[in-house]
Design a protein around this motif. Structure first.
Motif, PDB file in Angstrom:
ATOM      1  N   ARG A   1      24.275 -11.564  14.464  1.00 56.66           N
ATOM      2  CA  ARG A   1      23.759 -12.462  15.489  1.00 56.66           C
ATOM      3  C   ARG A   1      22.503 -11.819  16.071  1.00 56.66           C
ATOM      4  N   LEU A   2      21.476 -12.643  16.291  1.00 60.52           N
ATOM      5  CA  LEU A   2      20.262 -12.103  16.919  1.00 60.52           C
ATOM      6  C   LEU A   2      20.521 -11.809  18.385  1.00 60.52           C
TER       7      LEU A   2
ATOM      8  N   SER B   1      34.544 -13.276  20.612  1.00 59.26           N
ATOM      9  CA  SER B   1      33.413 -12.485  21.145  1.00 59.26           C
ATOM     10  C   SER B   1      33.568 -12.242  22.648  1.00 59.26           C
ATOM     11  N   MET B   2      33.785 -13.308  23.388  1.00 62.61           N
ATOM     12  CA  MET B   2      33.832 -13.185  24.857  1.00 62.61           C
ATOM     13  C   MET B   2      35.163 -12.566  25.294  1.00 62.61           C
TER      14      MET B   2
ATOM     15  N   ASP C   1      45.447 -14.718  21.034  1.00 56.92           N
ATOM     16  CA  ASP C   1      44.583 -15.496  20.141  1.00 56.92           C
ATOM     17  C   ASP C   1      45.421 -16.273  19.119  1.00 56.92           C
TER      18      ASP C   1
ATOM     19  N   HIS D   1      37.922 -13.283  12.757  1.00 57.95           N
ATOM     20  CA  HIS D   1      38.450 -14.163  11.708  1.00 57.95           C
ATOM     21  C   HIS D   1      37.375 -15.186  11.320  1.00 57.95           C
TER      22      HIS D   1
ATOM     23  N   SER E   1      33.434 -18.717  16.410  1.00 54.35           N
ATOM     24  CA  SER E   1      31.966 -18.729  16.499  1.00 54.35           C
ATOM     25  C   SER E   1      31.396 -17.365  16.123  1.00 54.35           C
ATOM     26  N   HIS E   2      32.251 -16.341  16.146  1.00 49.80           N
ATOM     27  CA  HIS E   2      31.762 -14.983  15.841  1.00 49.80           C
ATOM     28  C   HIS E   2      31.688 -14.704  14.345  1.00 49.80           C
TER      29      HIS E   2
HETATM   30  C1  LIG Z   1      26.268 -19.991  12.930  1.00 47.56           C
HETATM   31  C2  LIG Z   1      26.099 -19.396  14.310  1.00 47.56           C
HETATM   32  C3  LIG Z   1      24.983 -18.626  14.581  1.00 47.56           C
HETATM   33  C4  LIG Z   1      24.831 -18.068  15.856  1.00 47.56           C
HETATM   34  N1  LIG Z   1      23.765 -17.259  16.086  1.00 47.56           N
HETATM   35  C5  LIG Z   1      23.669 -16.620  17.265  1.00 47.56           C
HETATM   36  C6  LIG Z   1      22.651 -15.658  17.481  1.00 47.56           C
HETATM   37  O1  LIG Z   1      21.851 -15.365  16.604  1.00 47.56           O
HETATM   38  N2  LIG Z   1      22.612 -15.026  18.692  1.00 47.56           N
HETATM   39  C7  LIG Z   1      23.524 -15.308  19.686  1.00 47.56           C
HETATM   40  O2  LIG Z   1      23.458 -14.694  20.767  1.00 47.56           O
HETATM   41  N3  LIG Z   1      24.497 -16.218  19.505  1.00 47.56           N
HETATM   42  C8  LIG Z   1      24.595 -16.858  18.324  1.00 47.56           C
HETATM   43  N4  LIG Z   1      25.628 -17.736  18.109  1.00 47.56           N
HETATM   44  C9  LIG Z   1      26.563 -17.983  19.207  1.00 47.56           C
HETATM   45  C10 LIG Z   1      27.619 -16.883  19.335  1.00 47.56           C
HETATM   46  O3  LIG Z   1      28.096 -16.493  18.063  1.00 47.56           O
HETATM   47  C11 LIG Z   1      28.739 -17.459  20.179  1.00 47.56           C
HETATM   48  O4  LIG Z   1      28.193 -17.826  21.444  1.00 47.56           O
HETATM   49  C12 LIG Z   1      29.887 -16.509  20.435  1.00 47.56           C
HETATM   50  O5  LIG Z   1      30.375 -15.951  19.244  1.00 47.56           O
HETATM   51  C13 LIG Z   1      30.974 -17.319  21.139  1.00 47.56           C
HETATM   52  O6  LIG Z   1      32.050 -16.479  21.436  1.00 47.56           O
HETATM   53  P1  LIG Z   1      33.376 -17.082  22.005  1.00 47.56           P
HETATM   54  O7  LIG Z   1      34.223 -15.948  22.433  1.00 47.56           O
HETATM   55  O8  LIG Z   1      33.070 -18.154  22.998  1.00 47.56           O
HETATM   56  O9  LIG Z   1      34.059 -17.842  20.745  1.00 47.56           O
HETATM   57  P2  LIG Z   1      34.901 -17.209  19.529  1.00 47.56           P
HETATM   58  O10 LIG Z   1      34.335 -15.919  19.085  1.00 47.56           O
HETATM   59  O11 LIG Z   1      35.062 -18.308  18.536  1.00 47.56           O
HETATM   60  O12 LIG Z   1      36.316 -16.903  20.198  1.00 47.56           O
HETATM   61  C14 LIG Z   1      37.178 -17.926  20.628  1.00 47.56           C
HETATM   62  C15 LIG Z   1      38.587 -17.479  20.280  1.00 47.56           C
HETATM   63  O13 LIG Z   1      39.525 -18.343  20.933  1.00 47.56           O
HETATM   64  C16 LIG Z   1      40.637 -18.478  20.084  1.00 47.56           C
HETATM   65  N5  LIG Z   1      41.401 -19.685  20.459  1.00 47.56           N
HETATM   66  C17 LIG Z   1      40.971 -20.964  20.465  1.00 47.56           C
HETATM   67  N6  LIG Z   1      41.945 -21.793  20.878  1.00 47.56           N
HETATM   68  C18 LIG Z   1      43.030 -21.013  21.143  1.00 47.56           C
HETATM   69  C19 LIG Z   1      44.355 -21.286  21.585  1.00 47.56           C
HETATM   70  N7  LIG Z   1      44.801 -22.511  21.844  1.00 47.56           N
HETATM   71  N8  LIG Z   1      45.198 -20.234  21.723  1.00 47.56           N
HETATM   72  C20 LIG Z   1      44.796 -18.962  21.475  1.00 47.56           C
HETATM   73  N9  LIG Z   1      43.549 -18.651  21.037  1.00 47.56           N
HETATM   74  C21 LIG Z   1      42.679 -19.664  20.882  1.00 47.56           C
HETATM   75  C22 LIG Z   1      40.007 -18.576  18.691  1.00 47.56           C
HETATM   76  O14 LIG Z   1      40.949 -18.254  17.666  1.00 47.56           O
HETATM   77  C23 LIG Z   1      38.878 -17.576  18.781  1.00 47.56           C
HETATM   78  O15 LIG Z   1      39.232 -16.308  18.263  1.00 47.56           O
HETATM   79  C24 LIG Z   1      25.796 -18.327  16.864  1.00 47.56           C
HETATM   80  C25 LIG Z   1      26.919 -19.112  16.581  1.00 47.56           C
HETATM   81  C26 LIG Z   1      27.074 -19.641  15.313  1.00 47.56           C
HETATM   82  C27 LIG Z   1      28.307 -20.483  15.033  1.00 47.56           C
END
Ligand SMILES: Cc1cc2nc3c(=O)[nH]c(=O)nc-3n(C[C@H](O)[C@H](O)[C@H](O)COP(=O)(O)OP(=O)(O)OC[C@H]3O[C@@H](n4cnc5c(N)ncnc54)[C@H](O)[C@@H]3O)c2cc1C
Length: 262
Positions: A50-51, A14-15, A34, A40, A44-45
């Motif tokens: 997501r709200l 996501s981020m 990634d 995938h 967390s996505h």
């Molecule tokens: C069940 C659930 C419900 C939620 N509901 C809400 C909601 O309603 N509203 C809201 O605002 N937020 C909600 N959230 C939170 C929101 O989904 C997350 O804050 C957001 O998706 C986080 O994004 P991210 O990029 O940090 O993580 P991710 O989307 O998980 O991305 C991290 C990426 O890093 C990659 N990675 C990790 N380690 C490595 C490595 N060593 N080498 C290469 N790549 C790597 C992973 O493969 C992954 O693709 C919810 C979360 C969950 C789990």
């Protein structure tokens, strides 16, 4: 010789995918890496929705950020045929002394948002699918709704690549070395360098940051999800809002899986 970029984004979920998209849009030479192929099922996505709200119970400082994010979501929506945002409205409720609910109400007032404060009986009357006891209070934000999290990543991915960003998938980062004026990133198969690094590895952030001796107080936590069959008359998505309930200092959040989705 290793290939050099202005920015390497570690984790393209996501981020990270959003960061890559906006960097590439500005013409910054960007590589996203990634461990999997986002979106995938391990991030967390993962999942349908997501709200998203603007009157954030988490704190007033979030309100301008959420409003800015909404503008960017709306722009992204105009650039893709996939559904990014659906304006369902979101109702937040909990005990009358809930700081979270009070902060959401205050955020609405302070930033002049379209947020109605509602007593328990008003919520019960407006949405017969909700039955709250009299000691609860809530607020409804009509402009809030749901984001289709995996579609968002797909749209960012496409846009980032169109603007010249590179994406390396299924190649986990094994090592990061911080050098004097750059960073060296080793994956399973290659080595890259960059002027700047963005760490956006979500639940894996702690491990990666610990490895480069940035010991921040962060702790991933599990979010439990459940899907329920529901009565379409009471809960169909065009008449029932997303909701957040504060329950004993924890959240219950719900958004609907839309009719016709798998
Ligand atoms: C069940 C659930 C419900 C939620 N509901 C809400 C909601 O309603 N509203 C809201 O605002 N937020 C909600 N959230 C939170 C929101 O989904 C997350 O804050 C957001 O998706 C986080 O994004 P991210 O990029 O940090 O993580 P991710 O989307 O998980 O991305 C991290 C990426 O890093 C990659 N990675 C990790 N380690 C490595 C490595 N060593 N080498 C290469 N790549 C790597 C992973 O493969 C992954 O693709 C919810 C979360 C969950 C789990």
């Amino acid at each position: 010789m290793s290939k050099h970029y202005e920015v390497i984004v570690v984790g393209a979920g996501s981020m990270g995918m959003a960061a890559g998209y906006y960097l590439a849009e500005k013409g910054v030479e960007t590589l996203m890496i990634d461990a999997f192929d986002p979106p995938h099922s391990k991030g967390s996505h993962s999942g349908d929705t997501r709200l998203t709200r603007h009157a954030c119970g988490e704190g007033l400082d979030y309100v301008p950020l959420a409003l800015r994010a909404q503008k960017l979501w709306n722009t992204l929506q105009q650039q893709t045929s996939e559904r990014i945002f659906l304006n369902t409205g979101v109702v937040t409720f909990g005990p009358k002394d809930s700081l979270f609910v009070q902060t959401a109400i205050n955020g609405g007032r302070e930033y002049d948002l379209n947020v109605e404060t509602l007593a328990a009986d008003e919520i019960n009357e407006r949405w017969p699918g909700i039955t709250l006891p009299a000691d609860q209070i809530g607020c409804y934000e009509a402009e809030a709704g749901i984001l289709f999290s995996e579609n968002c990543i797909r749209a960012f991915k496409r846009g980032a690549m169109q603007n010249g960003a590179e994406l390396k998938t299924n190649d986990p980062i094994m090592d990061i070395e911080i050098l004097e004026d750059s960073a060296k990133v080793s994956t399973n198969s290659e080595i890259f360098t960059a002027d700047k690094l963005i760490i956006a590895s979500g639940a894996w952030n702690k491990k990666i940051l610990d490895d480069i001796n940035l010991k921040l107080q962060i702790q991933p936590s599990r979010q439990t999800i459940a899907w329920f069959n529901s009565d379409d008359i009471l809960y169909k998505s065009d008449g029932f809002p997303g909701f957040l309930q504060m329950y004993q200092r924890t959240f219950i959040m719900a958004s609907l899986r839309l009719m016709g989705q798998g």
